[in-house]
Design a protein around this motif. Structure first.
Motif, PDB file in Angstrom:
ATOM      1  N   TYR B 188      23.853  42.602  42.950  1.00  0.00           N
ATOM      2  CA  TYR B 188      25.293  42.314  42.769  1.00  0.00           C
ATOM      3  C   TYR B 188      26.093  43.601  43.054  1.00  0.00           C
ATOM      4  CZ  TYR B 188      29.747  41.508  40.396  1.00  0.00           C
ATOM      5  OH  TYR B 188      31.080  41.416  40.089  1.00  0.00           O
ATOM      6  N   GLY B 189      25.537  44.670  42.537  1.00  0.00           N
ATOM      7  CA  GLY B 189      26.218  45.959  42.764  1.00  0.00           C
ATOM      8  C   GLY B 189      26.346  46.234  44.261  1.00  0.00           C
ATOM      9  N   GLY B 192      28.397  43.139  46.015  1.00  0.00           N
ATOM     10  CA  GLY B 192      29.764  42.887  45.573  1.00  0.00           C
ATOM     11  C   GLY B 192      29.919  41.477  45.009  1.00  0.00           C
ATOM     12  N   SER B 193      29.115  40.539  45.492  1.00  0.00           N
ATOM     13  CA  SER B 193      29.251  39.187  44.873  1.00  0.00           C
ATOM     14  C   SER B 193      27.897  38.531  44.866  1.00  0.00           C
ATOM     15  CB  SER B 193      30.224  38.342  45.707  1.00  0.00           C
ATOM     16  OG  SER B 193      29.450  37.505  46.545  1.00  0.00           O
TER      17      SER B 193
ATOM     18  N   PHE C  48      28.966  47.216  37.220  1.00  0.00           N
ATOM     19  CA  PHE C  48      29.159  46.933  38.654  1.00  0.00           C
ATOM     20  C   PHE C  48      30.407  46.100  38.880  1.00  0.00           C
ATOM     21  CE2 PHE C  48      26.045  49.014  40.947  1.00  0.00           C
ATOM     22  CZ  PHE C  48      24.798  48.941  40.357  1.00  0.00           C
ATOM     23  N   ALA C  49      30.609  45.137  37.954  1.00  0.00           N
ATOM     24  CA  ALA C  49      31.831  44.312  38.106  1.00  0.00           C
ATOM     25  C   ALA C  49      33.046  45.228  38.073  1.00  0.00           C
ATOM     26  CB  ALA C  49      31.879  43.296  36.973  1.00  0.00           C
ATOM     27  N   ARG C  50      33.041  46.117  37.120  1.00  0.00           N
ATOM     28  CA  ARG C  50      34.217  46.986  36.940  1.00  0.00           C
ATOM     29  C   ARG C  50      34.344  47.943  38.117  1.00  0.00           C
ATOM     30  NH1 ARG C  50      37.670  49.546  37.310  1.00  0.00           N
ATOM     31  NH2 ARG C  50      39.015  50.738  35.928  1.00  0.00           N
ATOM     32  N   PHE C  51      33.286  48.652  38.430  1.00  0.00           N
ATOM     33  CA  PHE C  51      33.462  49.725  39.417  1.00  0.00           C
ATOM     34  C   PHE C  51      33.153  49.228  40.826  1.00  0.00           C
ATOM     35  CE2 PHE C  51      34.344  52.866  36.393  1.00  0.00           C
ATOM     36  CZ  PHE C  51      33.570  52.631  35.275  1.00  0.00           C
ATOM     37  N   GLY C  52      32.167  48.430  40.938  1.00  0.00           N
ATOM     38  CA  GLY C  52      31.743  48.051  42.282  1.00  0.00           C
ATOM     39  C   GLY C  52      32.660  47.014  42.887  1.00  0.00           C
ATOM     40  N   ALA C  53      32.476  45.800  42.362  1.00  0.00           N
ATOM     41  CA  ALA C  53      33.134  44.651  43.037  1.00  0.00           C
ATOM     42  C   ALA C  53      34.641  44.824  43.069  1.00  0.00           C
ATOM     43  CB  ALA C  53      32.775  43.380  42.262  1.00  0.00           C
ATOM     44  N   ALA C  54      35.192  45.298  41.947  1.00  0.00           N
ATOM     45  CA  ALA C  54      36.676  45.283  41.876  1.00  0.00           C
ATOM     46  C   ALA C  54      37.269  46.287  42.850  1.00  0.00           C
ATOM     47  CB  ALA C  54      37.107  45.636  40.455  1.00  0.00           C
ATOM     48  N   SER C  55      36.546  47.297  43.172  1.00  0.00           N
ATOM     49  CA  SER C  55      37.214  48.355  43.982  1.00  0.00           C
ATOM     50  C   SER C  55      37.259  47.924  45.439  1.00  0.00           C
ATOM     51  CB  SER C  55      36.372  49.644  43.883  1.00  0.00           C
ATOM     52  OG  SER C  55      35.139  49.341  44.566  1.00  0.00           O
ATOM     53  N   ASN C  58      34.388  48.600  48.479  1.00  0.00           N
ATOM     54  CA  ASN C  58      33.192  47.776  48.739  1.00  0.00           C
ATOM     55  C   ASN C  58      33.479  46.801  49.873  1.00  0.00           C
ATOM     56  OD1 ASN C  58      31.123  45.672  48.354  1.00  0.00           O
ATOM     57  ND2 ASN C  58      30.531  47.153  46.750  1.00  0.00           N
ATOM     58  N   GLY C  62      35.071  41.608  47.261  1.00  0.00           N
ATOM     59  CA  GLY C  62      34.148  41.732  46.130  1.00  0.00           C
ATOM     60  C   GLY C  62      34.558  40.737  45.050  1.00  0.00           C
TER      61      GLY C  62
ATOM     62  N   LEU E  47      35.500  48.804  29.414  1.00  0.00           N
ATOM     63  CA  LEU E  47      35.458  48.478  30.854  1.00  0.00           C
ATOM     64  C   LEU E  47      36.400  47.322  31.192  1.00  0.00           C
ATOM     65  CD1 LEU E  47      31.606  48.758  31.498  1.00  0.00           C
ATOM     66  CD2 LEU E  47      33.408  50.270  32.305  1.00  0.00           C
ATOM     67  N   PHE E 115      31.182  55.466  44.395  1.00  0.00           N
ATOM     68  CA  PHE E 115      32.237  54.536  43.905  1.00  0.00           C
ATOM     69  C   PHE E 115      33.334  55.376  43.237  1.00  0.00           C
ATOM     70  CE2 PHE E 115      30.299  50.396  44.569  1.00  0.00           C
ATOM     71  CZ  PHE E 115      29.014  50.773  44.902  1.00  0.00           C
ATOM     72  N   PRO E 116      34.581  54.931  43.280  1.00  0.00           N
ATOM     73  CA  PRO E 116      35.701  55.765  42.741  1.00  0.00           C
ATOM     74  C   PRO E 116      35.613  55.928  41.222  1.00  0.00           C
ATOM     75  CG  PRO E 116      36.421  53.527  43.117  1.00  0.00           C
ATOM     76  CD  PRO E 116      35.031  53.598  43.662  1.00  0.00           C
ATOM     77  N   GLN E 123      42.583  46.965  39.558  1.00  0.00           N
ATOM     78  CA  GLN E 123      43.159  46.073  40.592  1.00  0.00           C
ATOM     79  C   GLN E 123      43.204  44.654  40.067  1.00  0.00           C
ATOM     80  OE1 GLN E 123      41.311  48.487  41.135  1.00  0.00           O
ATOM     81  NE2 GLN E 123      42.505  49.710  42.597  1.00  0.00           N
ATOM     82  N   SER E 124      42.109  44.208  39.484  1.00  0.00           N
ATOM     83  CA  SER E 124      42.190  42.793  39.009  1.00  0.00           C
ATOM     84  C   SER E 124      41.375  42.714  37.725  1.00  0.00           C
ATOM     85  CB  SER E 124      41.579  41.861  40.071  1.00  0.00           C
ATOM     86  OG  SER E 124      40.178  42.171  40.129  1.00  0.00           O
ATOM     87  N   ILE E 126      38.767  41.917  35.255  1.00  0.00           N
ATOM     88  CA  ILE E 126      37.445  41.410  35.699  1.00  0.00           C
ATOM     89  C   ILE E 126      36.973  40.286  34.781  1.00  0.00           C
ATOM     90  CG2 ILE E 126      36.752  43.598  36.731  1.00  0.00           C
ATOM     91  CD1 ILE E 126      34.969  44.065  34.242  1.00  0.00           C
TER      92      ILE E 126
END
Lengths: 697, 496, 109, 527, 187
Positions: B188-189, B192-193, C48-55, C58, C62, E47, E115-116, E123-124, E126
């Motif tokens: 997932y990491g 992304g999905s 990952f949801a917080r840092f990975g997908a949302a940014s 990626n 995401g 988070l 990753f930042p 942004q959204s 989660i």
């Protein structure tokens, strides 16, 4: 050289049918006796076999006369006096290299057909009475006819493959015949020894045949003996230390065949043991036919051997060595048939010697590239001696048969004073002994003188001396044989009953049955006359087909030293007879008299120079210990064991795995995790293992 | 978006729903049928499964397949489902007799309703697993497929081994599912999905695997969890103990159904989105295949307990099946055909073997010596045993050979010749340890007089086969031979 | 507070969980450490949801929500698993009186 | 689809399929027989095998009358098949049931048919109550005969199938089909360490087929045309590097089956423990399958590989010839003696193959036939002697000639044939092989030829040792009670001897046809 | 400032985890584990995944913990003095645990920094309630309707399994399963 001319004219058809008959009849006799008559009614087997062999003799004579009238009288048609009665391709190897079955007529083969069929007929006739009470006589006659068929096939062959084909058959037939009394362990051992030893020599002979065929492109004698073939073979192979001339190697290999079959010196051990077979067998095979095959082969390949430098010298040397050695040993033997066996060996040595001396030594002395043109003196002498020797030696063997039949033992020490009991045998044996000794009117004298003349003519003085010495010794042991058998008082020897020729064949009929004596008488005539009558015919016609290439034969008598040499030879013969008479007649020495008193040389000779012991040492100590045993051990301990070891390793691994599987959950989890990490590590470490199973694309 | 009740929904969902309903119905049969509970539940289950199978076969399915809310059903997925349904059907048929007392030395099985219910739940899980389109459905399907098996293994109260096997299986299973969770989180990491297409996009975008640590970590950990279910080498330690402890029917289901689910999961994942040209997983699969073959062979060689023997042989069979994943680029179709065909063949052979084991296991402990003199006791059973063993080895006239040949063909496509050679050697060695069974079966029973030894311990009572038993045996035997020679079934699977 | 930190935390928790699983002799304790590993995974998801997908960096699109939704389902699944595990524990207790994993080696070889 | 030779689809191809279908059908039919009716079972099996022999004989005559005319369009490198047929079997893998015969396979089929016929006759007492003394318990109990003949028929079907199939997959299937019956026949009906021997034999053969398996896949995928048909693959020029490793793999694979030197360890134990008929079929026919495979698949499809490797494979071949002989000399057990003599003679076959010229190859094929007949006869005789004296150790027997003359004469003749006496099949074959070996270039080939020729001495030694040891010498006290050959056994032996004599005296026609069959292979080797 | 809090939180959680894993008293271990769960809840809030945190509390603390405590009391007896594992086993477990830790840590440090760093503004969201609710039941392509159904089946299956295993075997063998067998054999 032209290929043999196939007899095609109509006139020859009768000769061709006769030629076919010569081969087919003995085969027919073998089949009839072997399959049908042999078991049911044995007496009929004897007579049918003899009848068929008689027919073969008739056909052989017809072929001989036909050949003489058509081929000999027309030198213009057949310059090399050779012709081919019929031919059939057996197997084609590509190019003109092919194996063919043919009936090849030339002076030597015609002479041999007549001799072989004659002697075979007589031996068959003789055997009817001799094998009367034997068990399996039918089988005996079948095998005898098979042997004759094989021998005739060998003689008439026109190429090396057919020669080898029948060469082996002859060996097999002799194996079966020697081992006829298969219940006697000695006979079985002797037959096996004969077959294996001849087989040993035949292997090298086969190599020679194949090398010739491959390098000269054909197996036919005419092509092989031609100058083109010799030139083809005349190249050196291999380098440095192993450089060898192909021609000399091929010819020596080919000679190996003759060496084994004619029992020359190192390979002679099988012949004396072959006496275990019935006497008619020895009479036919080990006197006139099979053992002579070697000489006949060498004669056939004479031009090729002549082309190679040293081969003929080797032939001569082995001949001389065997002649002298065998003669010496014969003087000390106590067994009737072994004396005759060694005498045959000696005479064969002489024939080989004759062939070997055909190259004039003087020519070599001249230095520089001398084309040593072989003259055919030796060739003619050898074949002449084959011709004469066949008759008186088979006579001697048959007479020995009669003697053994009478005294029921092979041992010389049991014989004695048989002069009055068997007058006909006495006369015929006397004639044969004199012929063998080489006294003037008898056949032996002329052929032996020819041989010595050839040797003298070509300047081989050492070989002349050897010939003379052999002549003397021959005279001596024949006299010893004759005196001890026929004169003096009857003697019985303790161990005689044990190795009697007929195990348990105690029959009492007349000491000299008529049926057995008849052949003797018939054979006495040629042993006396054939030398004197045949001499001119032989000198004129008996030439190798490439006679034009070899020097013309100047008559032997013309040679300066010839008359002197004849005198010396006759003197030696007489002195041999004298000493024989003196020692065994006057001083009453018994056969075994000198065994313990005689000088050490006598004892060594009596044990045949321990050649047998050397062989058995070689086979038992060297052969089995250093070859057979290690091979057998390696097969069991290394090869087979490798499979079991593999199984053992797998079992140990399996036991380790099941011990590792001790049921603990925590061990399972740990293995899983470590395994996963290991997979990752292996994948990334670039180690060959994962890629070993990777693609070989 | 298609409305919920239009035909694609039906054809995509109906079989799975039917199965779910069947599971629930089976659970409630206990209340309805007071008497003969075991037999009636079994009958209902069998009828239901037959219906599901018919549904799977009959439902019209557009060639491209149907996609609906995380559910994708293509024609090859239908074949997977048919395989699972068949495996469950066979297990139910095999387990019917175990509910009677005295049918096995390990004591009778308890409440049939729960047993069949759990079995069907597990099958539903497998159905979901195969038709997943995203990692979440995949994970839940995997969990649903595995969880009931823990319970099923521990279902025989009176047999001490069952509880022990159940708890071991549960512990290992829980660890594996934790591992798969970890793996999926990394995937997932990286992607992304959760969707497979996103996964495929990101996997093919990057130059090489080492450039994407997350993807690699995720892939490896998922491989670990699937490896556990497949009983692949580093993760196979649980299999022998659980196969031995679990009730026979559950062991049968474990070795056929559960393994089929594992292979299906690996196929959907590693031959689907993760089949990447540069991710040279082929080497890892090859290595795992070789190690599995080795472990399976070594384990089975000295094994005397029949169940543990079957466990090790199934580890070896997993080794063969892993070869199909070394095909590399463009070999998805061939690998799928090979795997599906081999699973069908391996399943048939295994059930034939279990059929024999269950019959022998009635009166004697399930060890190899108890097979002694089987040919004397009942020649038909011995013949079936011989056929199934020869098929498991992979000797031509029988189906096993064709299955293994297809698997090796996929590996050969990518040039893995060394792997094929080792596989073929494993086939040779497998002849040795499978023949130990046959040797016992055809060993002439050493009656006292001709061996002098005491009469063999096992009483020589001839095994009577009930009518159903006879035709089941005949069907299995015919199937093994027909699958080996006639191309019909292979063409059917290939056309999907 | 960045992705690396969370990952290291979850890694540590995973390691402790594994350590517990390998050393604990009591069945319940082992299950507990197993739960630890699951918790580690859940942290991973949310991180990952917080840092990975949302940014944005990626790959486009995401899906942040997927991470937390996955946690929902994962927690439920783990709960189910724990239920079954504890049922096994009770059965084991009744059968063997001891909950020691290392005693569970009746099946081996 | 197959651009190569056009197939004259004729009814004869059905006959060809019948050659392996008939044994299988008879096996199925035998299964229906009740166990007790042993004589009925035997007669049925004999009838089936006789029919099979007649069928193959008819096919051979048909073949010799009108052999397939070679089409020289593509440089004569494609094998022309008679009675050919081509049906698709597995479309997924492009596998065809491609059958056909050329001179080599039809003669080998005749060999197989004759040996099967005489093998059935020779095992007439198998399964008969109290039949063969210490034979395995199962066989002596009256229900042994049924399983024995069923398995024998399946073995025969596998062998026939192999010889006619020209598709690698079908060839491999039939080759493996023979594995199960061989194992069961030896393990259940053998004698001595039968289970160990059967397992060892099967494992090593399966190891061999693992190599063949690898080779077949290599051929299938590297050829680019994804086909198993030997005809099509023969036209493909494989990449030399591929041939570099594929040829030794295939040659070794078939070599293991063909009894090549280092891998011959399965055959002595296998033959010694197998019942008579099985060791006849195993040594006489099954081993020839290996050499046939080497020739037809390894050398024909990978000629460059053959060029590279043949000198290397000459060494084990020659060593095998000599080694087999030396070990045979020391053997006490008749069957072991003959088994090691087979190792030596099969080594000769490989020497013939290693020469890579027409004469050598022809010699190899002839040797396959000759050795097939000869070793079958010797095993038959040994089996019959064993049934009478219940021992196979040479020292325990002597002077049997007097009590069982017929068998002894046949034993002598067979021994002489094995020896390579002219007039028998052995000599014609050995002559060709030696000539081919001498004609082959290179000192290694010549040295090999010399060793091979010298082997005829060793073969004389061990054969005479056996023949003299058993037949000649003073008869033992129990010899009188032995009964000579029964008519059934006589027919078996006489058919085999007839075959040996015919092949020995008139090899002409057979050789001519075999040369035509070898031409494509030679043209490939020369390309 | 946030980082310090984060590191503090990590330390607390790890501490509780170690206690949960090593303490000899089972009860204390369970409570330590509850501590770890609370730690994660705080982390989730940090988070921005409120809903997840709530779910965590609800299921873990509410469900699993109670369940575990229940099991602990049910199997009363030796939970107090749990045996101490042998030293060799501890060392082995440490090594086995250390390896994945080092790998993941290495992985995280190497890849994590791409990753930042968490900026303040997200942004959204989660895990807003509304978005999760929508996604859960949306039958569309990116919805999770099917897993939602499946998870219920999974829970049901677990329940059935648990009951099947844990029901106490009535000594008198009156469980209908067995009784009916006898009549069946009879008929």
């Amino acid at each position: 050289m032209d290929n043999p001319v196939l007899l095609t004219q109509e006139a020859w058809s009768s000769l061709q049918t006769a030629a076919w008959a010569v081969l087919i009849l003995p085969l027919l006799s073998f089949l009839v006796n072997g399959l049908w008559l042999g078991r049911k009614h044995e007496r009929a087997a004897g007579w049918t076999a003899t009848a068929l062999l008689g027919a073969t003799l008739a056909c052989a004579l017809h072929v001989a006369s036909g050949w003489r009238s058509l081929v000999l009288q027309h030198p213009e048609l057949y310059p090399s006096r050779t012709a081919l009665a019929w031919e059939h391709v057996w197997l084609n190897f590509g190019g003109n290299l092919s194996a063919r079955l043919g009936f090849y007529l030339d002076p030597a083969s015609v002479m041999m057909i007549v001799v072989v069929s004659a002697i075979s007929f007589l031996v068959h006739f003789y055997s009817i009475r001799y094998m009367k009470h034997e068990r399996g006589a039918g089988r005996f006659f079948a095998l005898l006819s098979l042997f004759t068929f094989a021998m005739l096939g060998l003689i008439v062959s026109g190429n090396l493959i057919q020669t080898f084909f029948f060469w082996e058959l002859v060996g097999a037939a002799s194996y079966l015949l020697i081992g006829f009394w298969y219940t006697k362990p000695a006979a079985v051992a002797a037959s096996k020894k004969a077959f294996v030893l001849t087989r040993f020599a035949d292997a090298f002979f086969l190599m020679g045949v194949l090398l010739t065929g491959v390098n000269t492109g054909s197996f036919d004698f005419l092509v092989v003996n031609g100058p083109a073939a010799a030139a083809e073979l005349n190249r050196t192979l291999g380098a440095g230390l192993f450089a060898f001339k192909l021609l000399s190697v091929t010819t020596v290999l080919l000679y190996m065949g003759a060496w084994g079959k004619s029992a020359m010196f190192p390979f002679h051990v099988w012949l004396p043991d072959a006496m275990e077979g019935p006497t008619p067998v020895s009479a036919l095979i080990h006197s006139a036919t099979m053992v002579v095959a070697g000489v006949y082969l060498t004669a056939r390949l004479f031009p090729l051997f002549a082309a190679a430098e040293h081969t003929l010298q080797l032939v001569a040397f082995t001949g001389a060595l065997t002649a002298v050695f065998a003669a010496a040993v014969a003087c000390t033997q106590t067994d009737l048939k072994r004396i005759l066996a060694f005498s045959t060996l000696s005479q064969l040595g002489l024939m080989m010697l004759a062939l070997g001396v055909s190259i004039p030594t003087v020519a070599n002395g001249g230095g520089g590239a001398v084309t040593t043109i072989a003259n055919t003196a030796g060739y003619t002498a050898a074949l002449f001696h084959v011709f004469t020797h066949a008759f008186f030696k088979s006579l001697l063997f048959l007479s020995a048969g009669v003697i053994i039949h009478a005294i029921h033992s092979n041992d010389l020490r049991d014989a004695g004073g048989l002069r009055k009991k068997m007058p006909w045998t006495y006369i015929s044996t006397l004639a044969a002994c004199l012929a063998l000794a080489g006294l003037w009117p008898f056949a032996g004298f002329f052929s032996k003188e020819e041989i010595l003349g050839a040797a003298l003519g070509n300047g081989h003085f050492t070989f002349v001396a050897a010939g003379l010495l052999t002549g003397g010794l021959t005279a001596f042991y024949m006299t010893r044989y004759f005196v001890l058998v026929f004169h003096g008082s009857a003697r019985t020897h303790a161990s005689s009953a044990m190795n009697a020729d007929h195990a348990g064949a105690a029959h009492h009929g007349p000491t000299e049955p008529l049926l057995m004596v008849l052949p003797l008488i018939v054979l006495t005539v040629p042993s006396v006359l054939v030398g004197w009558l045949g001499r001119n015919a032989f000198l004129k016609d008996m030439l190798p087909w490439t006679s034009s290439a070899t020097a013309p034969v100047e008559h032997l008598e013309a040679h300066a030293g010839f008359p002197w040499m004849v005198l010396v030879a006759t003197a030696l013969a007489l002195s041999g007879i004298g000493t024989g008479l003196y020692l065994y007649g006057r001083k009453r020495w018994t056969a075994g008299y000198a065994d313990d008193r005689g000088p050490w040389l006598y004892r060594i000779l009596r044990d045949k120079l321990y050649v047998d012991e050397v062989y058995s040492f070689l086979i038992r100590k060297v052969g089995s210990r250093f070859v057979i045993t290690p091979a057998d051990w390696a097969e069991r301990k290394i090869l087979n064991a490798s499979f079991d070891q593999g199984g053992g390793v797998l079992n140990k691994l399996a036991r380790g795995l099941s011990r590792y599987q001790n049921g603990q959950v925590q061990r399972s989890v740990a293995t899983a995790l470590l395994g996963l990490v290991l997979l990752l590590a292996l994948y990334f470490s670039g180690s060959p293992l994962p890629h070993l199973f990777g693609s070989l694309k | 978006m298609s409305t919920p009740f239009s035909t694609p929904f039906l054809s995509a969902f109906l079989p799975d729903l039917a199965l779910l309903v069947l599971a629930l119905v089976v659970l409630t049969t206990e209340i309805v049928f007071r008497k003969h509970q075991a037999r009636w539940t079994a009958r209902v289950a069998v009828a239901g499964l037959a219906a599901v199978l018919i549904l799977l076969a009959a439902l019209p399915l557009p060639s491209g397949g149907v996609a609906y809310a995380g559910y994708q059903v293509t024609r090859s997925v239908v074949v997977w489902k048919q395989l699972f349904a068949l495996a469950t059907l066979a297990t139910i048929l095999l387990s019917r007799s175990y509910f009677r007392n005295g049918h096995s030395l390990r004591g009778a099985l308890a409440n049939p309703g729960a047993f069949y219910g759990l079995l069907l739940f597990s099958t539903t899980g497998m159905f979901a697993l195969v038709s997943a389109r995203d990692l979440l459905t995949f994970y839940i399907g995997l969990e649903l497929a595995t969880l009931p098996l823990y319970a099923l293994t521990a279902l025989q109260p009176r047999n001490a081994g069952s509880i022990e096997a159940g708890s071991k299986y549960m512990l290992m299973g829980a660890f594996a599912s934790a591992l798969s969770l970890f793996g999926i989180s990394f995937l997932y990491g990286a992607a992304g999905s959760l969707g497979f297409d996103a996964l495929a996009k990101v996997a093919s975008a990057q130059p090489s695997l080492s450039a994407q640590p997350f993807l690699l970590a995720g892939v490896l950990m998922l491989l670990g969890s699937l490896g556990f279910k497949l009983a692949m080498v580093p993760f196979q330690m649980w299999a022998p103990d659980v196969y031995e402890g679990a009730p026979t029917a559950v062991t049968a289901f474990l070795s056929t159904g559960s393994k089929a689910a594992a292979v299906a999961a690996t196929t959907t994942l590693f031959l689907g989105p993760l089949n990447l040209p540069r991710i040279d997983l082929g080497a890892i699969f090859a290595l795992a295949a070789v190690l599995s073959l080795l472990a399976g062979t070594l384990g089975a060689m000295r094994q005397s307990n029949l169940r543990r023997f079957i466990a090790y042989s199934s580890i070896a069979q997993a080794g063969y099946m892993l070869m199909a994943f070394t095909g590399g680029e463009g070999s998805e179709a061939a690998a799928r055909i090979a795997l599906q065909y081999n699973l069908l063949v391996y399943g048939t052979a295994s059930f034939a073997l279990f059929f024999v084991v269950s019959l022998v296991g009635r009166s004697a402990p399930e060890t190899i010596p108890s097979l002694r003199g089987l040919s004397a006791r009942s020649p038909a059973l011995a013949a079936l045993l011989a056929l199934s063993l020869f098929s498991l080895i992979g000797i031509p006239p029988l189906a096993g050979f064709l299955g293994k040949f297809l698997l090796f063909a996929v590996a050969a496509r990518n040039g893995h010749y060394t792997l094929i050679f080792i596989g073929a050697l494993a086939v040779a060695l497998s002849f040795y340890y499978y023949m130990r069974l046959l040797k016992e079966a055809y060993q002439p029973v050493q009656t006292a007089e001709n061996r002098g030894a005491p009469a063999s311990a096992v009483p020589l009572s001839p095994i009577r086969l009930s009518l159903a038993g006879k035709c089941a045996a005949a069907l299995l035997a015919i199937l093994l031979v027909v699958l080996g020679t006639c191309p019909g079934m292979l063409n059917f699977i290939a056309s999907r | 507070m960045n992705l690396a930190g969370c990952l290291v935390l979850s890694g540590a928790l995973f390691a402790v969980g594994v350590f517990g699983l390998l050393t604990r002799r009591n069945m319940i304790a082992a299950l507990l450490s197993l739960e630890l590993t699951v918790v580690a995974a859940l942290i991973n998801f949310v991180a990952f949801a917080r840092f990975g997908a949302a940014s944005a960096t990626n790959v486009a699109g995401g899906d942040a929500h997927a991470g937390s939704i996955f946690v929902f389902f994962a927690v439920a699944a783990t709960a189910a698993e724990m239920a079954l595990a504890l049922a096994l524990v009770i059965a084991l207790r009744r059968r063997r009186q001891s909950l020691d994993i290392t005693d569970l080696d009746g099946l081996h070889g | 689809m197959t651009p190569v030779s056009t197939f004259a689809y004729s009814a004869a191809s059905n006959l060809l399929t019948l050659t392996w279908a008939l044994p299988l059908a008879s096996a199925a039919a035998l299964a229906l027989f009740p166990r007790q009716r042993v004589s009925a079972i035997r007669r049925f099996a004999l009838a089936a095998n006789t029919l099979n022999l007649i069928l193959v004989a008819v096919l051979t005559v048909l073949f010799f009358k009108s052999p397939p005319v070679p089409n020289t369009s593509s440089g004569g490198t494609e094998t022309m098949l008679a009675f050919a047929a081509d049906h698709e079997w597995l479309s997924v893998l492009n596998v065809h049931y491609l059958i056909g015969v050329d001179a080599i396979s039809i003669t080998l089929m005749l060999l197989a048919a004759v040996i099967l016929f005489s093998g059935t006759l020779a095992s007439w007492t198998i399964g008969a109550p109290g039949g063969t003394g210490k034979v395995a318990a199962l066989a002596s109990s009256e229900n042994g005969a049924k399983e024995f003949f069923i398995l024998l028929q399946i073995l025969a079907a596998g062998v026939f199938g192999c010889f006619i199939s020209f598709d690698l997959f079908t060839f491999f299937v039939f080759n493996e089909l023979t594995l199960i019956p061989t194992y069961l026949l030896i393990a259940l009906f053998g004698s001595g360490r039968r289970e160990y021997a059967a397992m060892k034999l099967t494992l090593i053969l399966m190891g061999g087929s693992a190599l063949i398996f690898l080779g077949i896949f290599g051929l299938y995928f590297e050829s680019g045309i994804h086909s198993f048909s030997i005809l099509e693959l023969s036209q493909v020029r494989f990449h030399p590097d591929f041939q570099g490793w594929a040829f030794p793999v295939l040659f070794l694979g078939f070599g293991i089956l063909g009894n090549m030197f280092p891998f011959h360890i399965w055959s002595p134990d296998g033959h010694a423990s197998a019942p008579t008929a099985v060791s006849m079929l195993l040594a006489g026919v099954h081993m020839k399958l290996g050499a046939y495979g080497c020739l037809r698949i390894a050398m024909y499809l990978l000629p460059e590989g053959a060029g590279m490797w043949m000198n290397v494979f000459l060494i084990p071949a020659v060593v095998g010839v000599v080694w087999g002989g030396f070990v045979a000399v020391r053997q006490k057990d008749l069957k072991y003696m003959n088994a090691y003599s087979s190792v030596s003679h099969c080594g000769l076959v490989f020497v013939g193959l290693a020469t890579l010229n027409l004469i050598g190859l022809r010699g190899a094929v002839l040797q396959m036939l000759a050795h097939g007949f000869i070793t079958a006869t010797v095993f038959a005789v040994i089996g019959m002697i064993y049934q009478r004296t219940h021992t196979r150790r040479i020292p325990d027997m002597s002077g049997l000639m007097r009590s069982i003359p017929f068998l002894s004469v046949v034993f002598v003749i067979a021994g002489m044939a094995a020896l390579g006496l002219p007039g028998f099949a052995g000599f014609a074959a050995e002559l060709n092989i030696f000539l081919g070996a001498f004609a082959a270039a290179g000192t290694l080939a010549r040295m090999g030829a010399v060793l091979a020729v010298l082997s005829i001495i060793v073969s004389a030694i061990y054969i005479l040792r056996a023949v003299n040891g058993v037949l000649h010498g003073p008869p033992k006290e129990n010899a009188a009670v032995l009964s000579d050959a029964v008519p059934v056994e006589k027919i078996a032996l006489l058919t085999l001897l007839a075959a040996i004599l015919v092949l020995g005296l008139w090899p002409g026609p057979v050789v001519h046809r075999i040369d035509d069959a070898l031409m494509p292979i030679l043209n490939n080797l020369k390309r | 400032m946030r980082d310090v809090l984060f590191y503090l939180l990590c330390a607390v959680m790890l501490g509780f985890a170690v206690i949960a894993v090593t303490s000899r008293n089972l009860f204390r271990a369970v409570l330590a584990f509850a501590g770890v769960i609370l730690g994660t809840v705080i982390l989730f809030f940090a988070l921005g995944a409120e809903m997840t945190a709530l779910a965590q509390i609800l299921v873990y603390i509410g469900g699993v913990m109670i369940f575990v405590l229940y099991a602990v009391f049910l199997t009363s007896g030796e939970e107090v003095g749990m045996p101490k594992p042998s030293v060799a086993k501890i060392i082995f477990a440490l090594i086995v645990a250390a390896i994945p830790l080092s790998l993941i840590a290495g992985l995280a440090l190497r890849a994590g920094c791409t990753f930042p760093v968490a900026g303040e503004a997200l942004q959204s969201p989660i895990a807003s309630l509304e978005s999760i609710g929508l996604r859960l039941l949306n039958p569309g392509a990116d919805g999770f309707l099917v897993p939602f159904e499946l998870i219920s089946v999974l829970l049901l299956a677990a329940m059935v399994g648990a009951i099947a295993i844990a029901t106490r075997e009535k000594e008198a063998e009156t469980a209908d399963g067995i009784l009916t067998e006898k009549q069946e054999d009879a008929s």
